[in-house]
Enzyme design. Structure first.
Site, short mmCIF file in Angstrom:
data_model
loop_
_atom_site.label_atom_id
_atom_site.label_comp_id
_atom_site.label_asym_id
_atom_site.label_seq_id
_atom_site.Cartn_x
_atom_site.Cartn_y
_atom_site.Cartn_z
N GLU A 65 6.64 7.31 -108.60
CA GLU A 65 6.82 6.36 -107.48
C GLU A 65 5.52 5.97 -106.78
O GLU A 65 5.44 6.01 -105.55
CB GLU A 65 7.83 6.93 -106.48
CG GLU A 65 9.17 7.24 -107.12
CD GLU A 65 10.17 7.89 -106.18
OE1 GLU A 65 9.82 8.18 -105.02
OE2 GLU A 65 11.31 8.12 -106.61
N HIS A 105 18.46 3.77 -110.51
CA HIS A 105 19.47 4.04 -109.49
C HIS A 105 20.07 2.69 -109.11
O HIS A 105 19.43 1.90 -108.41
CB HIS A 105 18.83 4.69 -108.26
CG HIS A 105 18.26 6.05 -108.52
ND1 HIS A 105 19.05 7.14 -108.80
CD2 HIS A 105 16.98 6.51 -108.55
CE1 HIS A 105 18.29 8.21 -108.97
NE2 HIS A 105 17.03 7.84 -108.83
N ASP A 120 22.08 6.54 -112.22
CA ASP A 120 23.37 6.61 -111.52
C ASP A 120 23.73 5.20 -111.09
O ASP A 120 22.85 4.38 -110.85
CB ASP A 120 23.40 7.61 -110.36
CG ASP A 120 22.24 7.50 -109.38
OD1 ASP A 120 21.63 6.42 -109.29
OD2 ASP A 120 21.97 8.50 -108.69
N ASN A 158 6.81 7.52 -113.81
CA ASN A 158 8.23 7.38 -113.47
C ASN A 158 8.39 6.62 -112.15
O ASN A 158 7.67 6.89 -111.19
CB ASN A 158 8.83 8.79 -113.32
CG ASN A 158 10.33 8.82 -113.22
OD1 ASN A 158 11.02 8.27 -114.07
ND2 ASN A 158 10.86 9.45 -112.18
N GLU A 185 16.83 8.70 -114.33
CA GLU A 185 17.62 9.18 -113.18
C GLU A 185 18.85 8.31 -112.99
O GLU A 185 19.23 7.97 -111.86
CB GLU A 185 16.75 9.16 -111.90
CG GLU A 185 15.50 10.00 -112.01
CD GLU A 185 14.66 10.03 -110.74
OE1 GLU A 185 15.18 9.69 -109.65
OE2 GLU A 185 13.48 10.41 -110.83
#
Ligand code: G2I
Length: 474
Positions: free
Chosen positions: A169, A248, A279, A211, A277
Site C-alpha cells: 500500500e 476488496h 472479499d 501489494n 485479499e
C-alpha cells in the site's frame, strides 16, 4: 473434519498427486472407493480445483482461530495456501526495536506446513501497523530500521514461504498517481526498491510481491502508477517477481469490468500476478456473479498464480457486516462459494501455448523501456522489447507501436541468441522457436490505431534477444 483428522491434502495438493491417485485407482481395484473419493475431491474443493491448473486457493488465517474446529475444518478441507492476517506485520514481529516475536506467525506456518499448504508472507514494509517505536522514527534511522526488519524477518522464514508482500500500500488513492505520504516514503523515494533488494538477499526463494488495493481498475491513476513503478523495476533489475491485487470489493469499489486487462497487463511486464485479499460485500446471486468473474479473470491469465480470500467465514472478516466471504457464519457454503468453485473447474492450465481468451486492450501510453530504433513516422510500425532474464530463461514483452497511420496487421521479427528457444507465446503467433523468429498478430489483435500500441510476449529458455526487432505492418 476437525483439525486432527487426516487431510485429503496428500491427494489434492497437486495435479501430479491427483494423476498418481487416478493411476493407482486403475491398478488397484480394491482401492477404488478411496481413489474415487480422492478424484472427486479434486473437483470439489477450492484448493484442489485451483491446483488442477497449477494455481492455489488460499485464505487469510488468524492464529487465534486455529483452536476453532469449524474454522480449521474448512481451512484444511478447502484451502492450499494461507496468509497470516496480522501475525507477520511489523507490530507483531518486532514489537520492540530489535526484539523479534514470531510465536503466532510460526503457529500459522506450522499448521500450513503440516497440511501441505503454502504460505504467503504479509507484510514486511508498510506505513500502517507499525509498532510505536517505528512510528516515531524518521530519516536514516528509520530507513536502517526498516531494512533490518526486512532482513531479520525474511531470514527467519527463509525457504519456508512461497511469496512475501514485501511492500504494502505505498501509493496514494485518488487521481494523483503519487506515492502515499508516510514516514517510510519520507526516507527517500527508493525505499521500496531498497526493501525488495533486502528481501531478495535474505530469502532468494520467496517470490517478492508489491501489494496494494484500489489497483484493480485499469483506468485508475493508482493502477497506472503502480504499473509504471513495476515496469521501471523490471527495466532496472530491481528484484520484483509479483504484484498482489488485494481486491476488496463493495458498492463503493465494485469489481471492474476491465479487471482482466489489469491482470494481463501487469503480467505482460514479466511478473506473476495474484489476487491477495479477495472479499466482495453483498449476498446471493450478485455476490456470486462477482466472485465468478474474479476467478474467471484470474484463470484466463496464465501468470495469475492464485487467489487468496481475506478470511474464511463472513464472521471472520474485517468487514463482517458486509458478509463478503465464501462461507456463512456457521461455516456453510454460500452461492459465492459454488460460483468460485465452478469457475475454477473451468480453468485451462497455466502457461498454455494459446493466448488468453480475451484480446488485450491498449496498454498505457508511457514509453517502453527500450526505445524503438525506427521513429514511427508515416505508416508502418515499430517494436521494442522489455526483457526479464534469469539464469537459464527469460520472458520478453514486446510493444508494437503504429506510426501515424493505423495498422491492420503486424509482424515482428526477432533474432534469438544461439541456444535460446521460445517455449510459450501469448498475444501473437510464433513462426518458429529459435534463430530468427517471426511473431505475427493473433486473430484478435491485428489492428492498432494510428499512434496506438499493443503488446505480446513470449517465454524462452536460454538467453533472451538483445538485437533490435523489426516490425512490418500490413
Ligand atoms: O484492512 C484490510 C486489509 C487491507 N490490506 C492489508 C491487510 O493487512 C488488511 O488486513 C486488516 C486485517 O484484516 C485486520 O484484522 O488489517 C487490519 C489493520 O490494518 C486488521 O485490523 C486489526 C485491528 O485494527 C486491530 O485493532 C486488531 O488488534 O486487527 C487487529 C487484530 O485483530
Amino acid at each position: 473434519m476437525n483439525q486432527f483428522s487426516v487431510p485429503a491434502s496428500a491427494t489434492r495438493r497437486s495435479p501430479l498427486r491427483v494423476a498418481t491417485t487416478l493411476i493407482a485407482a486403475s491398478v488397484v481395484a480394491a482401492g477404488a472407493a478411496v481413489a474415487l473419493a480422492s478424484s472427486a475431491d479434486a473437483a470439489t474443493t477450492l484448493g484442489a480445483s485451483a491446483a488442477a491448473s497449477g494455481r492455489y486457493f488460499g485464505a487469510a488465517v488468524a492464529a487465534n482461530k486455529l483452536s476453532d474446529s469449524t474454522y480449521v475444518g474448512i481451512l484444511n478441507r478447502e484451502f492450499n495456501s494461507v496468509t497470516p492476517e496480522n501475525e507477520m506485520k511489523i507490530d507483531a514481529t518486532e514489537p520492540s526495536q530489535g526484539q523479534f516475536s514470531y510465536t503466532n506467525a510460526d503457529r500459522i506456518v506450522s499448521h500450513a506446513k503440516a497440511q501441505g499448504m503454502q504460505v504467503r508472507g504479509h507484510t514486511l514494509a508498510w506505513h500502517s501497523q507499525q509498532p510505536g517505536w517505528m512510528q516515531n522514527m524518521s530519516g536514516t534511522a528509520l530507513r536502517n530500521a526498516m531494512l533490518n526488519h526486512v532482513t531479520q524477518v525474511a531470514t527467519h522464514y527463509r525457504g519456508q514461504l512461497s511469496a512475501w508482500d514485501v511492500v504494502n500500500e505505498a501509493f496514494a488513492d485518488g487521481s494523483s498517481g503519487a506515492r502515499r505520504d508516510s514516514n517510510l516514503q519520507r526516507t527517500g523515494n527508493d525505499w521500496i526498491e531498497a526493501a525488495f533488494r533486502a528481501a531478495r538477499a535474505a530469502d532468494p526463494a520467496a517470490k517478492l510481491c508489491y501489494n496494494d488495493y484500489n489497483t484493480d481498475d485499469w483506468s485508475h491513476a493508482k493502477t497506472q502508477a503502480v504499473y509504471t513503478m513495476v515496469r521501471d523495476f523490471k527495466s532496472r533489475g530491481v528484484p520484483i517477481d509479483c504484484v498482489g491485487f488485494q481486491s476488496h470489493f463493495n458498492s463503493n469499489s465494485p469489481y471492474p469490468s476491465n479487471y482482466r486487462t489489469t491482470l494481463s497487463s501487469f503480467a505482460a511486464l514479466g511478473v506473476d500476478v495474484a489476487i491477495t485479499e479477495l472479499d466482495i460485500e453483498g449476498s446471493g446471486t450478485a455476490q456470486a456473479t462477482s466472485y465468478r468473474n474474479v476467478v474467471t479473470d484470474c484463470i484466463a491469465v496464465p501468470r495469475c498464480i492464485g487467489i487468496t480470500v481475506w478470511g474464511i467465514r463472513d464472521t471472520d472478516s474485517w468487514r463482517s457486516s458486509g458478509t463478503p466471504l465464501l462461507f456463512d457464519g456457521s461455516g456453510n457454503k454460500k452461492a459465492a462459494y459454488t460460483a468460485a468453485l465452478d469457475a475454477l473447474n473451468g480453468a485451462p492450465p497455466t502457461n498454455p501455448t494459446t493466448p488468453p481468451t480475451t484480446p488485450p486492450t491498449t496498454p498505457p501510453t508511457s514509453p517502453p523501456t527500450s526505445p524503438p530504433t525506427t521513429p514511427p513516422t508515416g505508416g508502418g510500425c515499430t517494436a521494442s522489447v522489455t526483457l526479464n532474464q534469469w539464469n537459464g530463461g527469460f520472458t520478453a514483452a514486446i510493444r508494437v507501436t503504429a506510426g501515424s497511420a493505423a495498422v491492420n496487421g503486424w509482424a515482428v521479427t526477432l533474432t534469438l541468441p544461439s541456444g535460446a528457444t521460445v517455449t510459450n507465446t501469448w498475444n501473437a503467433v510464433a513462426g518458429g522457436s529459435s534463430g530468427t523468429v517471426r511473431f505475427a498478430n493473433a486473430s484478435y489483435n491485428p489492428r492498432i490505431p494510428a499512434g496506438g500500441n499493443t503488446e505480446f510476449g513470449f517465454q524462452g529458455t536460454g538467453t533472451g534477444p538483445s538485437a533490435t526487432p523489426s516490425c512490418a505492418a500490413s
